[in-house]
Design an enzyme around this catalytic site. Structure first.
Site, PDB file in Angstrom:
ATOM      1  N   GLU A   1       0.886  -1.172   0.000  1.00 42.73           N
ATOM      2  CA  GLU A   1       0.000   0.000   0.000  1.00 42.73           C
ATOM      3  C   GLU A   1       0.916   1.211   0.000  1.00 42.73           C
ATOM      4  O   GLU A   1       1.563   1.501   1.005  1.00 42.73           O
ATOM      5  CB  GLU A   1      -0.883   0.014   1.260  1.00 42.73           C
ATOM      6  CG  GLU A   1      -1.735  -1.225   1.442  1.00 42.73           C
ATOM      7  CD  GLU A   1      -2.842  -1.354   0.427  1.00 42.73           C
ATOM      8  OE1 GLU A   1      -3.128  -0.368  -0.280  1.00 42.73           O
ATOM      9  OE2 GLU A   1      -3.418  -2.443   0.325  1.00 42.73           O
TER      10      GLU A   1
ATOM     11  N   CYS B   1      -2.956   8.696   3.599  1.00 43.34           N
ATOM     12  CA  CYS B   1      -2.718   8.127   2.267  1.00 43.34           C
ATOM     13  C   CYS B   1      -3.910   8.365   1.356  1.00 43.34           C
ATOM     14  O   CYS B   1      -3.781   8.313   0.138  1.00 43.34           O
ATOM     15  CB  CYS B   1      -2.438   6.637   2.384  1.00 43.34           C
ATOM     16  SG  CYS B   1      -3.706   5.768   3.307  1.00 43.34           S
TER      17      CYS B   1
HETATM   18  P1  NAP Z   1       8.410   4.934   4.400  1.00 42.12           P
HETATM   19  O1  NAP Z   1       9.523   5.834   4.727  1.00 42.12           O
HETATM   20  O2  NAP Z   1       8.410   4.264   3.092  1.00 42.12           O
HETATM   21  O3  NAP Z   1       8.370   3.853   5.564  1.00 42.12           O
HETATM   22  C1  NAP Z   1       7.371   2.890   5.620  1.00 42.12           C
HETATM   23  C2  NAP Z   1       7.797   1.777   6.536  1.00 42.12           C
HETATM   24  O4  NAP Z   1       8.884   1.077   5.941  1.00 42.12           O
HETATM   25  C3  NAP Z   1       8.301   2.233   7.891  1.00 42.12           C
HETATM   26  O5  NAP Z   1       7.876   1.321   8.875  1.00 42.12           O
HETATM   27  C4  NAP Z   1       9.800   2.202   7.725  1.00 42.12           C
HETATM   28  O6  NAP Z   1      10.473   2.042   8.950  1.00 42.12           O
HETATM   29  C5  NAP Z   1       9.939   0.969   6.885  1.00 42.12           C
HETATM   30  N1  NAP Z   1      11.191   0.865   6.192  1.00 42.12           N
HETATM   31  C6  NAP Z   1      11.888   1.841   5.566  1.00 42.12           C
HETATM   32  N2  NAP Z   1      13.010   1.309   5.026  1.00 42.12           N
HETATM   33  C7  NAP Z   1      13.018   0.003   5.330  1.00 42.12           C
HETATM   34  C8  NAP Z   1      13.920  -1.064   5.076  1.00 42.12           C
HETATM   35  N3  NAP Z   1      15.032  -0.896   4.371  1.00 42.12           N
HETATM   36  N4  NAP Z   1      13.613  -2.294   5.544  1.00 42.12           N
HETATM   37  C9  NAP Z   1      12.477  -2.506   6.257  1.00 42.12           C
HETATM   38  N5  NAP Z   1      11.591  -1.519   6.543  1.00 42.12           N
HETATM   39  C10 NAP Z   1      11.854  -0.280   6.077  1.00 42.12           C
HETATM   40  O7  NAP Z   1       7.016   5.637   4.515  1.00 42.12           O
HETATM   41  P2  NAP Z   1       6.500   6.593   5.697  1.00 42.12           P
HETATM   42  O8  NAP Z   1       7.245   7.870   5.580  1.00 42.12           O
HETATM   43  O9  NAP Z   1       6.481   5.884   7.001  1.00 42.12           O
HETATM   44  O10 NAP Z   1       4.992   6.800   5.276  1.00 42.12           O
HETATM   45  C11 NAP Z   1       4.584   7.779   4.373  1.00 42.12           C
HETATM   46  C12 NAP Z   1       4.198   7.149   3.078  1.00 42.12           C
HETATM   47  O11 NAP Z   1       3.312   6.075   3.322  1.00 42.12           O
HETATM   48  C13 NAP Z   1       3.472   8.087   2.174  1.00 42.12           C
HETATM   49  O12 NAP Z   1       4.013   7.977   0.896  1.00 42.12           O
HETATM   50  C14 NAP Z   1       2.033   7.566   2.177  1.00 42.12           C
HETATM   51  O13 NAP Z   1       1.320   7.774   0.988  1.00 42.12           O
HETATM   52  C15 NAP Z   1       2.227   6.126   2.412  1.00 42.12           C
HETATM   53  N6  NAP Z   1       1.060   5.553   3.062  1.00 42.12           N
HETATM   54  C16 NAP Z   1       0.282   4.729   2.338  1.00 42.12           C
HETATM   55  C17 NAP Z   1      -0.835   4.157   2.912  1.00 42.12           C
HETATM   56  C18 NAP Z   1      -1.722   3.227   2.123  1.00 42.12           C
HETATM   57  O14 NAP Z   1      -2.557   2.567   2.709  1.00 42.12           O
HETATM   58  N7  NAP Z   1      -1.575   3.169   0.824  1.00 42.12           N
HETATM   59  C19 NAP Z   1      -1.144   4.427   4.237  1.00 42.12           C
HETATM   60  C20 NAP Z   1      -0.330   5.283   4.958  1.00 42.12           C
HETATM   61  C21 NAP Z   1       0.792   5.835   4.361  1.00 42.12           C
HETATM   62  P3  NAP Z   1      11.302   3.252   9.606  1.00 42.12           P
HETATM   63  O15 NAP Z   1      10.326   4.313   9.925  1.00 42.12           O
HETATM   64  O16 NAP Z   1      11.905   2.641  10.806  1.00 42.12           O
HETATM   65  O17 NAP Z   1      12.289   3.691   8.561  1.00 42.12           O
END
Ligand code: NAP
Length: 676
Positions: A255, A294
């Site tokens: 997602e 999101c």
């Molecule tokens: P993100 O930076 O991509 O991180 C998402 C998750 O992935 C976090 O738990 C992060 O952990 C983890 N992660 C990052 N690098 C990783 C790695 N190398 N290995 C394992 N896990 C890793 O996204 P975010 O900033 O938290 O969220 C914002 C984004 O999420 C926006 O683009 C939004 O559109 C999207 N979003 C989508 C939905 C949906 O349902 N489609 C819902 C909510 C948000 P860490 O924080 O520890 O790095």
């Protein structure tokens, strides 16, 4: 405070120094996070060997009841979560979506699990398939839980909901989960997991928590595991390409970002209810959670002739949004989750500014209530307008904050084209009071979206709004949105189960599925099945009733009693002109009633009530002189865990003397359990 992980049945605090997590409102330290030292491979093994078997011992209904108990337990403690949630920058309304919205997904999945799934270990999918001429070889699709672990990697914006909306279908399916919240707000997830573990409602091993990075966890996944990722498309893509995930075909649900749009219909005039709805919804989606949703509206598509009116109304609304510390009750919009997050959003804003003009808001000075812009991650809502909507970079850049871009369109065809430029989104809304306009837009954009809301004044009062994913409905979208689905009721549970086509003899398949299949043996012992209590009944218990000859008097008497004097029952010549009948035909509903007269046991007994019928089909017309009888067989039993009765489904087949099936259906009854 150093956040802990819950691994292998114990709370683990890393001794390594970690990342400092700060309060979004005042910048003070909230916690430190590190998962260094965790043995990730053993966490997977623990889930597979301890959590999985423990969960799979329970039936779907028993697990559904666990979700309900857990929901009640957390709801009783909700204020504890609200208190900490304020540190994420959330207002009370924002926290309500996260905390109570999250807990309510447990209740919804609990209810749906008990209503729509059997109280057993096998979920039967669809109808029995006819694959042989004589019926000795048949097939049935089933779902059973996968034998691995579900790894949930969640985004920072909904630390409670993001965990619970995935946990509910996972646990209902019977799969243990390892939850990895985004670091930025992991302190709130950790607090909730502490309460979940303390409750002892879930069997040990069914939930583990990683506070911090996932280390080498993903490298140890196998084909029985699943990953459900929520976050940015770039992270998602990277994780999806982990060698172990690709090589082992690990289920990977993603997602990701989504440039959701809302379209104002060309029928909507300024001053109308629908116009006001559009403005209200757009304002709400820009400001709730400071736009960190999101599903928020990133692109606002309006007919070119309405642009000025929309701009005027939006500026009037946005200028009334009070920003500051959510502790102050007059604050309407809190902070972004952290200063880094604000930096990201401001970067995206400067890129967006290349193609789009800022109409309202700025990236600098803002008036705050009880807060300091230097310390907290505050920013003003920013409304932009695309200079050229077809080429605007607002179709590509997701600024995860309170920013939306207006895009004027010339006609519906262009509106659909602009919507599609988002390359696949979670949700779109169409605000229109004209069914033709709404249908053209909704069907035009459906293929690019996971959910489409059509909003007008008729549903506005009860509408859950553009930005609210519901546990009953699909949340997810094609393309850029990740190409996966979450929730969607029982559909979401099936993501964590394997669908298998089972082929064999009807008796074998009845044994495997626990549900009687056509062609299976019937147990016709001397006791009428209506004399048996729920616990005594067995699948296949059956009677073949006595016979009844249908007369013209029956048809006339039923027509009189019911008032159904349709010509095919009453007029021989007219019936013969009908291509389906040779003469006056008996009423189908008479046959169903007369069948009950043949199969019921009339004395008081364990059968309490008939609560309906499923799948009724009339297959062969019945005329005066035909002689009928009924085969009545216990097909499926659903134990109601908390009641002193269960549900019994009976296969009911009415046949004529030529052996032709006249009607076939399932009779649904409630049957008492044996006292004591
Ligand atoms: P993100 O930076 O991509 O991180 C998402 C998750 O992935 C976090 O738990 C992060 O952990 C983890 N992660 C990052 N690098 C990783 C790695 N190398 N290995 C394992 N896990 C890793 O996204 P975010 O900033 O938290 O969220 C914002 C984004 O999420 C926006 O683009 C939004 O559109 C999207 N979003 C989508 C939905 C949906 O349902 N489609 C819902 C909510 C948000 P860490 O924080 O520890 O790095």
């Amino acid at each position: 405070m150093k956040l802990k992980s819950y691994a292998n049945g114990e709370w683990y605090k890393s001794s390594a120094s970690g990342i400092v997590l700060r309060n979004a409102i005042n910048g003070e330290n909230v916690a430190e996070i590190s998962s260094k030292g965790l043995d990730f491979e053993s966490m997977l093994e623990y889930g597979r060997n301890i959590g999985g078997p423990a969960l799979r011992k329970f039936t779907f209904h028993q697990r559904a009841l666990m979700l309900k108990d857990l929901g009640k337990y957390l709801m009783d403690r909700k204020e504890i979560f609200y208190t900490l949630s304020a540190a994420t920058g959330a207002t009370r309304t924002d926290s309500w979506i996260d905390i109570e919205g999250g807990i309510s997904t447990l209740f919804v999945f609990s209810g749906k699990g008990r209503r729509e799934m059997p109280n057993s270990h096998v979920y039967v999918d669809g109808d029995q398939e006819v694959i042989s001429r004589h019926g000795s070889f048949t097939a049935q699709h089933i779902y059973t839980p996968i034998r691995g672990v579900a790894v949930h990697i969640n985004a920072f914006n909904f630390p409670c909901w993001g965990m619970l909306e995935k946990l509910a279908p996972t646990l209902l399916a019977g799969i243990p989960a390892i939850v990895k919240p985004a670091s930025q707000t992991a302190y709130l997830t950790e607090l909730m997991v502490k309460h979940i573990i303390e409750s002892k409602i879930l069997p040990e091993g069914s939930l583990q928590l990683i506070s911090g990075s996932t280390g080498d966890l993903l490298n140890h996944l196998n084909f029985q595991d699943a990953v459900s990722f929520t976050g940015s498309a770039s992270t998602g893509l990277k994780l999806k390409n982990t060698a172990a995930i690709v090589e082992n075909s690990v289920r990977f649900f993603m997602e990701a970002d989504s440039l959701n749009c809302s379209i104002l219909g060309s029928d909507v005039e300024p001053g109308s209810d629908e116009f006001d709805l559009y403005i209200k919804e757009l304002t709400r989606e820009m400001t709730v959670k400071a736009g960190q949703k999101c599903t928020a509206i990133r692109r606002a598509l309006v007919p070119a002739g309405r642009l000025d009116a929309v701009v005027e109304a939006m500026i009037a609304k946005l200028s009334k949004i009070t920003i500051g510390d959510p502790v102050n009750e007059s604050v309407r919009m809190g902070a972004l989750a952290g200063l880094d997050q604000r930096e990201d959003v401001l970067d995206q804003l400067s890129r967006l500014s290349q193609d789009n003009e800022v109409l309202y808001g700025n990236s600098g000075d803002i008036v705050l209530l009880d807060a300091d812009v230097q310390k907290g991650a505050f920013m003003s809502p920013i409304l932009m307008c695309a200079s050229n909507p077809t080429t605007s970079n607002a179709h590509d850049i997701e600024a995860f904050g309170p920013i939306s871009t207006l895009m004027p369109y010339s006609d519906e065809t262009q509106a659909v084209e602009l919507a599609a430029l988002g390359k696949g989104s979670l949700v779109a809304s169409v605000v229109s009071n004209n069914s033709e306009v709404a249908t053209n837009l909704a069907l035009g954009i459906a293929a690019y979206h996971g959910r489409v809301l059509i909003l007008n004044s008729a549903c506005a009062k009860e509408s859950t709004g553009h930005g609210s994913p519901l546990p009953q409905l699909i949340h997810g979208g094609p393309g850029r949105a990740g190409g996966s689905e979450e929730m969607g009721g029982i559909r979401g549970v099936k993501h964590y189960m394997q669908r298998t086509a089972i082929q064999g003899s009807p008796d074998m398949l009845t044994a495997v599925t626990g549900s009687w299949l056509r062609g299976s043996s019937r147990n016709t012992d001397t006791i009428h099945p209506f004399q048996k209590h729920f616990d005594e009944l067995e699948i296949g218990d059956s009677i073949t009733t006595g016979k009844r000859a249908i007369t013209l008097q029956d048809i006339e008497a039923f027509a009189e009693l019911s008032g159904d004097k349709f010509y095919a029952h009453m007029d021989s010549e007219a019936a013969k002109r009908n291509p389906f009948f040779e003469d006056r035909v008996a009423h189908g509903y008479f046959l169903v009633s007369m069948a009950a007269g043949l199969f019921v046991w009339p004395e008081e007994g364990p059968v309490l009530a008939n609560y309906g019928m499923d799948n009724l089909r009339f297959a062969t017309p019945v005329y005066a002189g035909d002689v009928l009888q009924v085969q009545f067989t216990c097909k499926q039993k659903v134990n109601r865990e908390t009641e002193d009765y269960g549900e019994v489904r009976w296969d009911t087949t009415i046949v004529n003397e030529q052996g032709e099936v006249v009607a076939n259906y399932d009779v649904l009854t409630l049957v008492a359990k044996k006292a004591g």
